[in-house]
Motif scaffolding. Structure first.
Motif, mmCIF file in Angstrom:
data_model
loop_
_atom_site.group_PDB
_atom_site.id
_atom_site.type_symbol
_atom_site.label_atom_id
_atom_site.label_comp_id
_atom_site.label_asym_id
_atom_site.label_seq_id
_atom_site.Cartn_x
_atom_site.Cartn_y
_atom_site.Cartn_z
ATOM 1 N N ARG A 45 -32.969 -46.609 61.791
ATOM 2 C CA ARG A 45 -34.116 -46.224 60.964
ATOM 3 C C ARG A 45 -33.827 -46.319 59.470
ATOM 4 O O ARG A 45 -34.759 -46.317 58.660
ATOM 5 C CB ARG A 45 -34.571 -44.812 61.319
ATOM 6 C CG ARG A 45 -35.318 -44.751 62.663
ATOM 7 C CD ARG A 45 -35.312 -43.349 63.249
ATOM 8 N NE ARG A 45 -35.942 -42.384 62.362
ATOM 9 C CZ ARG A 45 -37.244 -42.125 62.360
ATOM 10 N NH1 ARG A 45 -38.034 -42.750 63.191
ATOM 11 N NH2 ARG A 45 -37.746 -41.239 61.539
ATOM 12 N N ASN A 48 -35.102 -49.974 58.028
ATOM 13 C CA ASN A 48 -36.466 -50.159 57.506
ATOM 14 C C ASN A 48 -36.940 -48.939 56.703
ATOM 15 O O ASN A 48 -38.130 -48.735 56.507
ATOM 16 C CB ASN A 48 -37.451 -50.521 58.626
ATOM 17 C CG ASN A 48 -37.645 -49.407 59.632
ATOM 18 O OD1 ASN A 48 -37.009 -48.362 59.534
ATOM 19 N ND2 ASN A 48 -38.524 -49.621 60.594
ATOM 20 N N LEU A 50 -37.175 -45.802 57.313
ATOM 21 C CA LEU A 50 -37.851 -44.642 57.899
ATOM 22 C C LEU A 50 -37.018 -43.400 57.585
ATOM 23 O O LEU A 50 -37.533 -42.288 57.551
ATOM 24 C CB LEU A 50 -38.014 -44.813 59.409
ATOM 25 C CG LEU A 50 -39.192 -45.677 59.838
ATOM 26 C CD1 LEU A 50 -39.148 -45.974 61.323
ATOM 27 C CD2 LEU A 50 -40.505 -45.021 59.470
ATOM 28 N N HIS A 71 -43.506 -49.167 52.704
ATOM 29 C CA HIS A 71 -44.496 -49.613 53.696
ATOM 30 C C HIS A 71 -44.622 -51.134 53.716
ATOM 31 O O HIS A 71 -44.910 -51.724 54.758
ATOM 32 C CB HIS A 71 -45.841 -48.910 53.514
ATOM 33 C CG HIS A 71 -46.582 -49.297 52.275
ATOM 34 N ND1 HIS A 71 -46.359 -48.699 51.059
ATOM 35 C CD2 HIS A 71 -47.550 -50.215 52.074
ATOM 36 C CE1 HIS A 71 -47.150 -49.236 50.158
ATOM 37 N NE2 HIS A 71 -47.889 -50.158 50.741
ATOM 38 N N ARG A 74 -41.659 -52.425 55.710
ATOM 39 C CA ARG A 74 -41.799 -52.216 57.155
ATOM 40 C C ARG A 74 -42.753 -53.209 57.789
ATOM 41 O O ARG A 74 -42.640 -53.523 58.968
ATOM 42 C CB ARG A 74 -42.269 -50.794 57.428
ATOM 43 C CG ARG A 74 -41.195 -49.777 57.135
ATOM 44 C CD ARG A 74 -41.671 -48.373 57.439
ATOM 45 N NE ARG A 74 -40.932 -47.425 56.624
ATOM 46 C CZ ARG A 74 -41.487 -46.425 55.955
ATOM 47 N NH1 ARG A 74 -42.788 -46.233 56.010
ATOM 48 N NH2 ARG A 74 -40.744 -45.628 55.239
ATOM 49 N N ARG A 75 -43.739 -53.683 57.023
ATOM 50 C CA ARG A 75 -44.662 -54.667 57.592
ATOM 51 C C ARG A 75 -43.964 -55.979 57.887
ATOM 52 O O ARG A 75 -44.436 -56.767 58.701
ATOM 53 C CB ARG A 75 -45.842 -54.908 56.651
ATOM 54 C CG ARG A 75 -46.792 -53.738 56.641
ATOM 55 C CD ARG A 75 -47.963 -53.946 55.707
ATOM 56 N NE ARG A 75 -48.602 -52.653 55.476
ATOM 57 C CZ ARG A 75 -49.617 -52.464 54.644
ATOM 58 N NH1 ARG A 75 -50.108 -53.474 53.969
ATOM 59 N NH2 ARG A 75 -50.138 -51.272 54.494
ATOM 60 N N ILE A 77 -40.798 -56.108 58.965
ATOM 61 C CA ILE A 77 -39.761 -55.875 59.967
ATOM 62 C C ILE A 77 -40.411 -55.329 61.236
ATOM 63 O O ILE A 77 -41.133 -54.345 61.182
ATOM 64 C CB ILE A 77 -38.735 -54.845 59.434
ATOM 65 C CG1 ILE A 77 -38.089 -55.360 58.154
ATOM 66 C CG2 ILE A 77 -37.691 -54.533 60.492
ATOM 67 C CD1 ILE A 77 -37.102 -54.395 57.538
ATOM 68 N N TYR A 79 -40.679 -53.246 64.591
ATOM 69 C CA TYR A 79 -39.995 -52.017 64.996
ATOM 70 C C TYR A 79 -40.567 -51.541 66.320
ATOM 71 O O TYR A 79 -41.761 -51.251 66.425
ATOM 72 C CB TYR A 79 -40.179 -50.951 63.913
ATOM 73 C CG TYR A 79 -39.571 -49.605 64.227
ATOM 74 C CD1 TYR A 79 -38.218 -49.478 64.556
ATOM 75 C CD2 TYR A 79 -40.333 -48.445 64.172
ATOM 76 C CE1 TYR A 79 -37.659 -48.237 64.830
ATOM 77 C CE2 TYR A 79 -39.778 -47.201 64.434
ATOM 78 C CZ TYR A 79 -38.444 -47.102 64.762
ATOM 79 O OH TYR A 79 -37.898 -45.878 65.023
ATOM 80 N N ILE A 81 -40.350 -48.560 68.724
ATOM 81 C CA ILE A 81 -39.843 -47.202 68.670
ATOM 82 C C ILE A 81 -39.382 -46.753 70.056
ATOM 83 O O ILE A 81 -39.877 -47.236 71.072
ATOM 84 C CB ILE A 81 -40.948 -46.261 68.135
ATOM 85 C CG1 ILE A 81 -40.418 -44.875 67.844
ATOM 86 C CG2 ILE A 81 -42.101 -46.200 69.119
ATOM 87 C CD1 ILE A 81 -41.476 -43.966 67.235
ATOM 88 N N GLN A 82 -38.407 -45.831 70.062
ATOM 89 C CA GLN A 82 -37.954 -45.231 71.325
ATOM 90 C C GLN A 82 -39.164 -44.572 72.002
ATOM 91 O O GLN A 82 -39.891 -43.809 71.378
ATOM 92 C CB GLN A 82 -36.891 -44.179 70.991
ATOM 93 C CG GLN A 82 -36.107 -43.672 72.174
ATOM 94 C CD GLN A 82 -34.863 -42.893 71.736
ATOM 95 O OE1 GLN A 82 -34.588 -42.746 70.549
ATOM 96 N NE2 GLN A 82 -34.116 -42.408 72.697
ATOM 97 N N GLY A 83 -39.416 -44.893 73.294
ATOM 98 C CA GLY A 83 -40.560 -44.298 73.993
ATOM 99 C C GLY A 83 -41.894 -44.907 73.604
ATOM 100 O O GLY A 83 -42.888 -44.218 73.499
ATOM 101 N N HIS A 84 -41.946 -46.158 73.341
ATOM 102 C CA HIS A 84 -43.083 -47.054 73.055
ATOM 103 C C HIS A 84 -44.022 -46.654 71.913
ATOM 104 O O HIS A 84 -44.413 -47.466 71.113
ATOM 105 C CB HIS A 84 -43.851 -47.440 74.317
ATOM 106 C CG HIS A 84 -44.725 -46.363 74.921
ATOM 107 N ND1 HIS A 84 -45.895 -45.979 74.340
ATOM 108 C CD2 HIS A 84 -44.610 -45.629 76.054
ATOM 109 C CE1 HIS A 84 -46.466 -45.043 75.069
ATOM 110 N NE2 HIS A 84 -45.702 -44.806 76.115
ATOM 111 N N GLY A 85 -44.445 -45.384 71.807
ATOM 112 C CA GLY A 85 -45.270 -44.962 70.680
ATOM 113 C C GLY A 85 -46.588 -45.711 70.542
ATOM 114 O O GLY A 85 -47.091 -45.914 69.438
ATOM 115 N N ARG A 148 -45.974 -55.517 70.534
ATOM 116 C CA ARG A 148 -46.533 -55.085 69.253
ATOM 117 C C ARG A 148 -45.536 -55.326 68.118
ATOM 118 O O ARG A 148 -45.908 -55.745 67.024
ATOM 119 C CB ARG A 148 -46.911 -53.605 69.333
ATOM 120 C CG ARG A 148 -47.468 -53.059 68.042
ATOM 121 C CD ARG A 148 -48.009 -51.672 68.184
ATOM 122 N NE ARG A 148 -46.968 -50.695 68.442
ATOM 123 C CZ ARG A 148 -47.187 -49.384 68.557
ATOM 124 N NH1 ARG A 148 -48.418 -48.913 68.470
ATOM 125 N NH2 ARG A 148 -46.200 -48.553 68.779
#
Ligand SMILES: Nc1ncnc2c1ncn2[C@@H]1O[C@H](COP(=O)(O)OP(=O)(O)O)[C@@H](O)[C@H]1O
Ligand SMILES: [Mg+2]
Lengths: 311, 361
Positions: A45, A48, A50, A71, A74-75, A77, A79, A81-85, A148
């Motif tokens: 994290r 990027n 976070l 921000h 991050r667009r 890169i 990402y 996330i752990q647990g799909h989000g 995604r």
């Protein structure tokens, strides 16, 4: 290329990541592996932003990540996330198209990209496009989460335990898919896992974390044969070492001329696959094929010799 | 039913079967009994709903037949009202209906249509004059203008204070959502406001606003005074703030943390996150807050009548002073109906804003 330069993160006196330095080359997969709480997620994290590092710096293609607003950085890169989000109130298509929409892609381009990605992950677009995350299985949710992250074709992709919720068989297939997609797109991937098996299978380079420190950063074969510390050796697991090593060697390396009975294996499968085929069907050799044509055979003796070489 | 010599004295009871000629009463009684019987089978909600409708029809019939029959030759000032038996039956049948509906669980559109149907029927019955001989309706017909005025005032109090509370409450809730420390100090203050008994709150407004009206130049011109509309309105707004702010905070916090993190991770700005993730996911909870406020304020606005704020409360307190039960009912019945209708409409809205995923799952 991602250069991580003496990066440190301290949470109220507790050092989660301790002066980690490493480089991930462009077009490769680097797998960060370690036990739970070893600082893998925090390290990822900070790439990027976070999390902001307490000290140290990250450079992507030579440019400091501090030079761009978080921000906007991050667009660029991907990402996962752990647990799909996934967004529970958005359809699969809207979830996958989230980043392209932030980047103001035209509508047709986004929907074409969504269909392309669904197909890539073996999910029929007509069937899945309009579903909501709650209407998918755990494995499908995770695949949509990864799709995604890939949507805007980012050069750099960060993935936090993307295959965590998958059962072993689907997991192996998802790993193969990822490998295939990464080779095709040439993207740079940093992936976090707590599973050494996955690290060795997927990584061009493996980075082992222990208590916030990077204890070894090496190609998978070296991790297996020359673990730098007792901790790495434990993670690899002494019992399975020969097997893990065999899983890194393609059949083509020990193939010899000749024929053998039974079903043939493709030349790019591993010695571990050949060993298991021999043991399972009681053969002493398996035929090898390349592009559907017979190419030679691999004998049980050759596999044993190769395993002893590594030990 | 009861019949009384005039509107003040207590009436004397008349049993249902004696309110009119037996031939006229029989169908009504039969319908009520049949409705209650149909309500018995537990597993057939449709049948129970039908029973409730038939029963209510029967009650209505008895009212329509009984009132003119009893009034005949009873003197100019005589009053007829439904008695305890009517109210009990009405309650039982309404409960039956609510229970059957809960079991049937109709969709939001269907519920809207049913509500519309019920309101239309009610309007038709009132407008047709079939119930005109009833005492409550006589109170109404002698106060048509005042009633319309009170209704407008009541709506202005309830909806106006809701709108004001929303306009203040949303931004405050948003700030509280983003700032932990602010949340820690704002919510307890609002909770404290909420615990002030409503009569005390209205009472407190009188000296405070009275002082302002006296000492701040121009305040009077804005209509600020110790009694009247302004203090009532202000009290309602204060009561509304807690549910609005608390539900805004809860609604914005309802999005799954991983979805918020994903939104951050893909490069959404805080405002994009708010509009695309937090607000849509929290809308049902935020609207639930507004529903609580609306129903609460429709009820509380009655007390505004006490400090000259207008509304249906005016009738209730006049009725209390004159011990005229029917006048109290003239204030209370529309208030209850208004609260019920608002609650149902808001529930439908809440359901419509719920994300599809959670609706089907
Ligand atoms: N936001 C935070 N605040 C305080 N401590 C944290 C925070 N995030 C992580 N940590 C701590 O940092 C350490 C590493 O966490 P993490 O990077 O999530 O580990 P991993 O992903 O390897 O399981 C843990 O001890 C964890 O408790
Ligand atoms: Mg983690």
């Amino acid at each position: 290329m991602i250069e991580i330069d003496r990066i440190t993160k301290v949470y109220n006196g507790v050092t989660a990541v301790d002066a980690v330095t490493m480089t991930a080359e462009s077009g490769t997969i680097t797998v960060i592996v370690g036990t739970s709480g070893s600082g893998k997620t925090t390290l990822l994290r900070m790439i990027n932003r976070l999390e902001e590092p307490t000290s140290g710096e990250v450079r992507i293609n030579g440019e400091s990540t501090l030079a761009t607003k978080p921000h906007l950085l991050r667009r660029r890169i991907g990402y996962a996330i752990q647990g799909h989000g996934l967004f529970p109130h958005h359809s699969v298509a809207r979830n996958i198209g989230a980043v392209p929409r932030l980047l103001n892609w035209p509508k047709e381009k986004i929907s074409a990209r969504v269909d392309e990605l669904l197909t890539l992950f073996s999910m029929e677009p007509d069937q899945f496009r309009d579903r909501f995350p709650a209407e998918l299985s755990g494995g499908q949710q995770q695949r949509v989460g990864v799709a995604r992250a890939l949507a805007s074709r980012p050069d750099v992709l960060l993935m936090d335990e993307p295959f965590g919720a998958l059962d072993p068989i689907i997991r192996a297939r998802a790993q193969d898919d990822l490998r295939r997609i990464q080779r095709a797109l040439g993207s740079t991937i940093v992936l976090v896992t707590h599973d050494m098996e996955e690290a060795i299978r997927l990584g061009d380079m493996v980075a082992v974390m222990d208590g916030g420190q990077l204890v070894q950063h090496a190609p998978p074969a070296e991790i297996v044969t020359k673990p730098a510390t007792g901790f790495v050796a434990d993670m690899v697991g002494d019992m399975e070492r020969p097997l893990r090593l065999l899983s890194l060697v393609p059949l083509s390396e020990v193939m010899e001329d000749g024929d053998a009975p039974g079903e043939a294996l493709p030349a790019d499968s591993s010695l571990r696959d050949a060993l298991s085929a021999c043991l399972w069907t009681g053969r002493t050799a398996v035929p090898v094929e390349r592009d559907g044509l017979p190419a030679g055979r691999v004998t049980l003796d050759a596999i044993r010799a190769r395993a002893e070489l590594g030990a | 039913m009861t019949i009384a010599a005039n509107r003040i004295v207590a009436g004397e009871g008349v049993p249902a079967w004696a309110v009119a000629a037996p031939a006229l009463v029989a169908p009504g009684l039969a319908a009520v009994v049949l409705g209650l019987l149909l309500g018995l089978p537990l597993h057939w909600p449709r049948l129970r709903l039908l029973g409730a409708v038939i029963g209510l029809g029967g009650l209505l019939w008895l009212l329509m037949q009984g009132a003119p029959a009893l009034l005949e030759g009873a003197g100019d000032y005589a009053r007829v009202s439904p008695a305890i038996g009517f109210w009990c039956l009405l309650t039982i049948l309404m409960l039956l209906m609510a229970d059957a509906l809960a079991q049937l669980a109709p969709g939001p559109v269907m519920r809207g249509a049913m509500l519309g149907g019920v309101l239309a029927t009610l309007a038709l019955i009132l407008w047709s004059g079939a119930l005109a001989p009833l005492s409550v309706m006589q109170e109404f017909s002698s106060r048509r203008a005042a009633f319309a005025d009170a209704a407008l005032r009541h709506l202005a109090l309830a909806f106006g204070s809701l709108a004001t509370a929303a306009v203040i409450g949303f931004p405050v809730g948003l700030l509280c959502h983003r700032n932990q420390r602010l949340r820690g100090s704002v919510l307890p203050v609002l909770s404290f406001l909420q615990t002030i008994p409503s009569l005390a709150m209205f009472g407190l407004m009188i000296p405070i606003l009275g002082w302002i009206a006296l000492n701040v130049p121009g305040a009077r011109a804005f209509g600020i005074a110790g009694i009247g509309f302004t203090p009532a309105f202000l009290a309602l707004v204060l009561y509304s703030l807690l549910p609005v702010v608390a539900n805004t905070v809860a609604g914005l916090a309802a999005a799954p943390p991983t979805a918020i993190e994903a939104a951050r991770g893909m490069g959404m700005t805080p405002n994009q996150r708010l509009l695309r993730v937090e607000l849509p996911l929290g809308l049902p909870i935020i609207l639930t807050g507004l529903r609580i406020v609306l129903v609460q304020n429709i009820g509380l606005a009655v007390i505004a009548g006490l400090i000259g704020g207008g509304g249906f409360g005016t009738f209730v307190f006049q009725g209390l002073n004159q011990t005229a039960t029917d006048l109290i009912l003239l204030g209370a019945l529309p208030t209850v109906a208004l609260a019920l209708v608002s609650a149902i409409v808001m529930d439908i809205l809440v359901e419509l804003t719920r994300p599809d995923a959670t609706r089907t799952a």
